[in-house]
Design a protein around this motif. Structure first.
Motif: not given
Length: 493
Positions: A110, A146, A168
């Motif tokens: 990302p 991100d 994430k």
């Protein structure tokens, strides 16, 4: 009404394609090569080849899902869930190569945000990760924020330093704990750190790993660490294969039933790979970040012991007590068989009364006690000192909940297999060798363990029934009170 569990055709096909030899080995079972097939030691009439099985004694067979339903006593949804790894994400080797695999998408990290304010705030102020530890991984470009969602991104790199995996984690305080891997991530290359010592610490998640390092900061860079992003073994085995000097593996998974079972399963895999120095280190609370929170005055999520392990400890204590209060037994095997004949019929019943269950518990306890007396006799013949505390401790240590599957019928079959093995060894002509006596001891201990498994099943089943009955009473009471309130609220009352 029971909840309907839906599986796609692709999921059912993958479950049915699981290699049963691989599956059974993961459950701690012994498999013996028999020509082009494999024979299951616990059920010697069962042969296995890939994802297919056949039970010669009953003239029946099938694929992987049928196998798990038949021998582990699970429903169709539970069987599929187990074969697919369930919530723990365990992936078994596939046997049918024709099953189409989903094409892995290209892995793209990302886009990074301009700064890391939210990630630093989240990890430092909410998760209490040490600033120096966090900064180290940030400088290594293994943690960043991100741009689109301001998630914390934990990066795993290959041996050349190329990013191959990213996990994430949401950073919003009001978020429901979003977490997930970036599409295309290679599970072998999850978030890790490689040091110079011979010790590897294994965790479920990156924040667990960072929390542990924070709690044990002194000299942390000497050691190696890997986060599995679940409990699958791929990343751990890859780190070990690429760093041959790592000899000591410390499993630091969550202190809850899933983490406990996963630790046992991973330890078994490591032992199969030849690693002899494998240990488990549990957090005091539910996980290592909860331990860290507790140090900062935050009420942590408590640890959740495994109910089967707790039941096993209680039973082994009771068995030790019973053994200590029986003065002597002239023929323990004869007494064992007497109680076995009474127990085996009850274990085959599809339904039983409370009285029958209580009687069965008595028989299983007696069988366990006399099996241990028989072991003592064998050790005396070997002139090796042994006592009941040592035997019950060994019994407790040898119990692994991840290997304890199936209903009471399955456990009855296991007990019958042990009894048959014992009788076969006792009926062998000639003087027993040292190896013969050791095998006989192992068979008696296996029988004792399988009796304990049956007792655990009965104990926990009764607990569940009591809880369900209590919940039903509460629901009925709530419905009654609601009806009374509605009646009083009607006009004119």
């Amino acid at each position: 009404m029971a909840e309907y569990v839906h599986f796609t055709d692709e999921q059912k096909q993958r479950a049915n394609s699981v290699d049963l030899v691989d599956f059974l080995r993961r459950q701690g079972e012994q498999i013996i090569r028999s020509g082009r097939e494999w024979r299951w030691k616990r059920h010697d009439s069962v042969t296995i080849r890939g994802n297919r099985w056949f039970r010669h004694s009953a003239g029946q067979g099938g694929l992987a899902i049928d196998f798990v339903q038949e021998f582990y006593g699970l429903s169709f949804p539970d069987a599929v869930t187990l074969l697919l790894g369930g919530e723990q994400g365990t992936a078994f080797r596939q046997s049918d190569k024709k099953v189409p695999e989903t094409e892995r998408k290209e892995f793209i990290l990302p886009e990074a945000a301009d700064n890391m304010r939210r990630v630093y705030a989240y990890l430092l102020k909410q998760r209490y990760i040490d600033r120096d530890v966090l900064t180290h991984f940030v400088r290594e470009k293994k943690i960043y924020e991100d741009k689109e969602y301001h998630n914390a991104v934990f990066v795993g790199c290959d041996e050349n330093g190329t990013a191959r995996h990213a996990h994430k984690r949401g950073t919003y305080s009001n978020a429901a704990g979003y977490r997930g891997n970036v599409e295309g991530s290679d599970p072998k290359y999850s978030f890790n750190y490689i040091g110079t010592s011979d010790t590897l610490y294994v965790f479920e998640a990156p924040i667990d790993m960072l929390s542990f390092i924070t709690l044990h900061k002194n000299g942390w860079q000497q050691h190696s660490y890997v986060a599995l992003d679940g409990v699958a073994e791929h990343a751990m085995l890859h780190v070990l294969s690429k760093n041959m000097y790592l000899k000591n593996v410390v499993l630091c998974l969550d202190h809850d039933p899933a983490g406990i079972e996963a630790s046992g399963r991973l330890a078994g895999i490591l032992h199969e790979k030849g690693y002899t120095s494998v240990s488990c280190l549990q957090p005091a609370c539910k996980d290592w970040n909860e331990d860290l929170k507790a140090q900062h005055g935050i009420t942590p999520i408590p640890a959740k012991p495994h109910p089967k392990l707790e039941a096993c400890k209680e039973l082994c204590g009771e068995i030790r007590y019973l053994c200590g209060h029986i003065k002597s037994v002239k023929n323990p095997h004869e007494m064992l068989m007497e109680h076995y004949e009474k127990a085996v019929l009850l274990m085959q019943l599809s339904r039983s009364t409370d009285g029958q269950k209580a009687f069965l518990v008595e028989q299983l306890l007696s069988m366990t006690v006399y099996a241990l007396f028989a072991v003592i006799v064998q050790y005396r013949q070997l002139e090796k000192p042994m006592n009941f505390k040592q035997l019950t401790d060994e019994l407790c240590r040898s119990y692994h909940p991840h290997q304890d599957r199936g209903k009471l019928k399955t456990k009855a079959e296991d007990i019958q297999q042990d009894v048959n093995a014992i009788n076969a060894r006792l009926n062998t002509f000639g003087i027993r060798t040292l190896e013969d006596k050791q095998k006989l001891i192992a068979s008696y201990m296996s029988l004792a363990l399988n009796c304990v498994k049956a007792l655990i099943f009965i104990c926990l089943e009764e607990q569940e029934q009591r809880i369900e009955a209590l919940q039903k009473q509460n629901e009925e009471r709530s419905d009654y009170m609601q009806a009374v309130c509605e009646e009083f609220l009607q006009p004119g009352i």
